[in-house]
Design a protein around this motif. Structure first.
Motif, short mmCIF file in Angstrom:
data_model
loop_
_atom_site.label_atom_id
_atom_site.label_comp_id
_atom_site.label_asym_id
_atom_site.label_seq_id
_atom_site.Cartn_x
_atom_site.Cartn_y
_atom_site.Cartn_z
N VAL A 105 11.46 32.63 -1.63
CA VAL A 105 10.72 31.66 -0.83
C VAL A 105 11.67 30.57 -0.35
CG1 VAL A 105 8.84 29.98 -0.78
CG2 VAL A 105 8.62 32.03 -2.21
N TYR A 106 11.51 30.18 0.94
CA TYR A 106 12.23 29.00 1.44
C TYR A 106 11.21 27.87 1.51
CZ TYR A 106 15.42 25.87 3.71
OH TYR A 106 16.23 24.79 3.97
N LEU A 107 11.45 26.82 0.71
CA LEU A 107 10.53 25.69 0.62
C LEU A 107 11.06 24.50 1.41
CD1 LEU A 107 8.09 24.19 -0.70
CD2 LEU A 107 9.63 23.62 -2.60
N THR A 108 10.19 23.92 2.23
CA THR A 108 10.51 22.69 2.96
C THR A 108 9.53 21.61 2.51
OG1 THR A 108 11.30 23.92 4.90
CG2 THR A 108 10.75 21.58 5.22
N VAL A 109 10.04 20.52 1.97
CA VAL A 109 9.20 19.41 1.51
C VAL A 109 9.25 18.30 2.56
CG1 VAL A 109 8.79 17.71 -0.30
CG2 VAL A 109 9.65 19.99 -0.90
N MET A 110 8.08 17.94 3.07
CA MET A 110 7.97 16.94 4.12
C MET A 110 7.59 15.58 3.54
SD MET A 110 8.61 18.89 6.70
CE MET A 110 8.11 17.90 8.12
N GLU A 111 8.08 14.52 4.18
CA GLU A 111 7.71 13.17 3.77
C GLU A 111 6.23 12.94 4.02
OE1 GLU A 111 9.39 10.90 2.30
OE2 GLU A 111 11.45 11.62 2.41
N ALA A 112 5.59 12.13 3.17
CA ALA A 112 4.18 11.81 3.33
C ALA A 112 3.89 10.46 2.70
CB ALA A 112 3.30 12.89 2.68
N GLU A 113 2.85 9.78 3.21
CA GLU A 113 2.44 8.51 2.63
C GLU A 113 1.86 8.75 1.24
OE1 GLU A 113 2.89 5.53 3.80
OE2 GLU A 113 3.86 6.25 5.63
N THR A 114 2.23 7.89 0.29
CA THR A 114 1.77 8.07 -1.08
C THR A 114 1.31 6.75 -1.68
OG1 THR A 114 4.04 7.76 -1.87
CG2 THR A 114 3.30 10.02 -1.52
N SER A 115 0.55 6.84 -2.75
CA SER A 115 0.06 5.65 -3.46
C SER A 115 1.15 5.10 -4.37
CB SER A 115 -1.16 6.03 -4.31
OG SER A 115 -0.77 6.95 -5.31
N ASP A 116 0.91 3.88 -4.91
CA ASP A 116 1.89 3.28 -5.82
C ASP A 116 2.09 4.14 -7.06
OD1 ASP A 116 2.23 1.14 -4.14
OD2 ASP A 116 0.78 -0.15 -5.18
N ARG A 117 1.00 4.71 -7.57
CA ARG A 117 1.10 5.56 -8.76
C ARG A 117 1.94 6.80 -8.46
NH1 ARG A 117 -4.01 8.40 -11.94
NH2 ARG A 117 -2.75 9.47 -13.55
N ALA A 118 1.72 7.37 -7.29
CA ALA A 118 2.49 8.56 -6.91
C ALA A 118 3.96 8.21 -6.73
CB ALA A 118 1.94 9.17 -5.64
N ARG A 119 4.23 7.02 -6.16
CA ARG A 119 5.62 6.61 -5.96
C ARG A 119 6.34 6.44 -7.30
NH1 ARG A 119 3.64 3.94 -1.27
NH2 ARG A 119 3.01 2.10 -2.45
N GLN A 120 5.62 5.94 -8.31
CA GLN A 120 6.22 5.79 -9.62
C GLN A 120 6.60 7.16 -10.20
OE1 GLN A 120 3.44 3.57 -11.99
NE2 GLN A 120 3.73 1.66 -10.84
N LYS A 121 5.71 8.13 -10.01
CA LYS A 121 6.00 9.48 -10.51
C LYS A 121 7.14 10.11 -9.70
CE LYS A 121 1.62 10.64 -12.69
NZ LYS A 121 0.56 11.66 -12.86
#
Length: 213
Positions: free
Chosen positions: A185-201
């Motif tokens: 598999v070729y995986l491409t991860v795209m930027e996305a808006e996230t919550s503060d909790r998600a940013r900490q993780k």
């Protein structure tokens, strides 16, 4: 010999300005690819490819002719009228960073034909599967960038290893994943808006990735 830009199907890679990151293009093998210089150039132009810190000159455009610096029995490498580099039927070995007169133009990744391609937003969970005859051993091994993938807080390998699950994926997780040494598999991860909790993780995930390297 010059190639008429309108006579064949090509994959165009957009140039980028001085302050922009190098363009990353992913294509399947056997396609036709055209790589333009980042900026307009005058005079002779030399195209090079850098792979794992090793650079090799491919050709130099001298006026209306191409001077080859590597063996090219299949005549796969040529230039267009604007001094772009034209590659006929790309192969996996064509992957690397291409430079126009020593200036990075594009990072090209060539993947095997029919490789599964998956696009996922940043911080989501993805599951990669072995397909076809891939993963035929009793216990499947997953790898990326030449390194075996180990299970941890964010990475789970199913019993037998047929599925690889990654939580809170980051841009650094993008790339070609191998299952028992074969492209899966070729995986491409795209930027996305996230919550503060998600940013900490995300921060914890990025820190762990740095420690694993």
């Amino acid at each position: 010999m010059k190639v008429n830009i309108y006579s064949c199907l090509v994959v165009f890679v957009l140039g980028c300005n001085v302050t922009a990151a190098v363009k990353h293009e992913v294509v399947e093998e056997k396609q036709l690819v055209t790589l333009p210089c980042p900026h307009s150039v005058e005079g002779d132009v030399t195209w090079s490819r850098e792979t794992n810190g090793h650079r090799v000159d491919i050709l130099t455009v001298e006026g209306d002719r191409d001077k080859k610096h590597i063996p090219d029995p299949g005549r796969r490498y040529s230039s267009l009228a604007d001094k772009s580099l034209h590659i006929f039927k790309v192969t996996v070995s064509d992957s690397g960073t291409y430079l126009c007169n020593n200036e990075a133009a594009v990072e090209l990744t060539v993947i095997p034909s029919e490789t599964t391609r998956l696009i996922a937003p940043k911080s989501t969970t993805v599951t990669l599967n072995c397909s076809g005859d891939v993963g035929g051993s009793a216990v499947t091994t997953w790898s990326k960038d030449g390194r075996e993938i180990q299970q941890d807080e964010y990475v789970y390998v199913s019993p037998g290893g047929k599925m690889l699950t990654i939580t809170y994926v980051q841009p650094g997780d993008s790339g070609l994943y191998y299952c028992d040494g074969k492209p899966a598999v070729y995986l491409t991860v795209m930027e996305a808006e996230t919550s503060d909790r998600a940013r900490q993780k995300q921060k914890r995930r990025a820190t762990q990735r740095e420690n694993d390297v």
